[in-house]
Design an enzyme around this catalytic site. Structure first.
Site: not given
Ligand SMILES: [Zn+2]
Length: 447
Positions: A196, A38
């Site tokens: 991430h 993400d």
């Molecule tokens: Zn996010």
């Protein structure tokens, strides 16, 4: 519904309880793992993650923030070229539970347009920012997911979250991921892992990635993109745009490239401006140090107590401070002071206070004028001054007893026209006056 003989309701049976929402879930495929990243793309970390995935032959799914993609066209293209899938994670990463429906759509559409313009493909996967496991469970979480679904998006959740963004250490990221995947069952599938590739230092994520891939593979898991969990062909999650959309995408491309160029230009401008500002402060500090060394060697002229100095004090409505200001100047040592208080048309008792307090003081003179501003008041008084040396002083400024003598002695040099003292802010009581003190210090001592 049962009605009795009297025509009244005697019984009600619900065959299906009313429910405002039905959330359908899919994707439980034992043995398969989808890695999702993400918040990217990030020019520093995304390429490092892509390098690992490439070396390990692992396809992954990236949920991008449009704003981060604005200056990273090449990275977005690399995601597609290297066989990864890309989903929509909004344009600015807001909490969609608190934004309006219009804003939600704008967030999704802006990222969609950007991706279409940069890659010629569309986004069909969606993950809302901040929603924990991204599996909507409350009405304000379902709202955005439903709105996205109406626009043709498939919401992608997750149940394996090693919290890599909190930087718990690479080993912890590996251990938590493996444990989370292994704990998966039909009710709470462990098929999707959240990592991430942006939003801070992702060195731990990069370090953990090859290790967790190897460990899961050793346990027999196979890595797949999200589409395979959902049973969709890849071209359905990032379909090429239609020929009709191509012209629109081309127009968008010009817009996004311009915006991206501006973003980069502004960043550079800021960097240059900040660098210049720092260099200027350093140069001024150096010059100030040199000046201070020179001044340390200065021979101070002797003080002559007979030097006559006239102090002009323009005053406008200063009845509360004027007497104290005049007395302080009269207390001066080693100098022959005269004072002219110029009342610039005060509406209070400024003139009266001076007249009463200094009736017997020949060194104090009062001029009462019609209001005309400080400059005119000073000019009017200057016409009548007979001293060679004149000081203009505000009623709220205080001198030390030796200030005037120390200032006046420099005029033994006939080339000198004016001298200034070092003013300090006396009432450093709040942030504003402290900043003012800082400004005085830099302006007087550096600049
Ligand atoms: Zn996010």
């Amino acid at each position: 519904v049962t009605v009795d003989a009297k025509g009244e309701l005697s019984d009600v049976v619900f065959s299906q309880l009313p429910s405002p929402w039905t959330v359908q879930r899919t994707g439980y495929r034992p043995g398969l793992v989808a890695l999702t990243f993400d918040d990217g793309p990030d020019p520093k970390w995304t390429p490092q993650i892509l390098d690992v995935l490439k070396a390990k032959h692992v396809p992954a799914t990236f949920f991008i923030i449009g704003d981060n993609g604005l200056t990273q066209r090449g990275l977005l293209q690399r995601l597609i070229v290297e066989g990864h899938e890309v989903g929509n994670h909004t344009y600015t990463h807001p909490n969609l539970a608190t934004t309006s429906d219009d804003t939600t759509m704008l967030e999704l559409n802006a990222t969609q347009r950007l991706f279409q313009a940069f890659t010629g493909r569309s986004l069909r996967l969606f993950r809302a920012p901040y929603f924990g496991d991204a599996e909507p469970s409350t009405a304000d979480e379902i709202g955005p997911a439903y709105a996205a679904q109406q626009r043709g998006y498939l919401s992608v959740g997750l149940h394996v979250d090693p919290d890599d963004w909190m930087r718990p250490g690479a080993q912890a990221i590996v251990d938590r991921t493996v444990a989370g995947v292994e704990a998966g069952d039909a009710e709470r599938s462990g098929n999707i892992v959240l990592l991430h590739d942006a939003g801070g230092d992702r060195a731990q994520t990069v370090a953990a990635l090859p290790v967790l891939i190897d460990r899961l593979r050793a346990k027999g898991y196979r890595f797949v993109p999200v589409s395979e969990l959902a049973g969709l062909p890849r071209d359905m999650v990032n379909p090429p745009i239609s020929s009709g959309d191509r012209w629109a995408a081309r127009a968008d491309l010009g817009l996004f490239l311009t915006l991206g160029g501006l973003t980069v230009a502004i960043k550079w401008l800021f960097a240059v401006a900040i660098t210049l500002g720092i260099l200027r402060a350093l140069a001024l500090s150096l010059l100030a140090l040199i000046q201070a060394r020179r001044e340390a060697q200065t021979v101070f002229p002797a003080i002559d107590p007979t030097t006559e100095v006239t102090v002009l004090i323009p005053a406008f409505n200063e009845e509360r401070v004027i007497e104290r200001a005049v007395r302080r100047v009269l207390d001066s040592h080693d100098v022959a002071v005269k004072i002219v208080v110029i009342d610039d048309g005060s509406s209070d008792r400024t003139s009266a206070v001076v007249a009463e307090a200094f009736a017997d003081e020949p060194r104090v003179r009062l001029m009462t004028l019609a209001n005309g501003g400080k400059a005119r008041a000073l000019n009017t008084a200057l016409l009548e001054v007979t001293s060679d040396i004149v000081i203009a002083l505000d009623a709220d400024t205080q001198f030390e007893e030796t200030t005037i003598a120390r200032l006046a002695r420099w005029f033994v040099d006939p080339k000198l026209g004016a001298v200034a003292g070092n003013a300090k802010v006396g009432n450093r009581v709040n942030l504003i006056t402290r900043w003012q003190a800082l400004e005085y210090i830099t302006a007087q001592n550096l600049e």
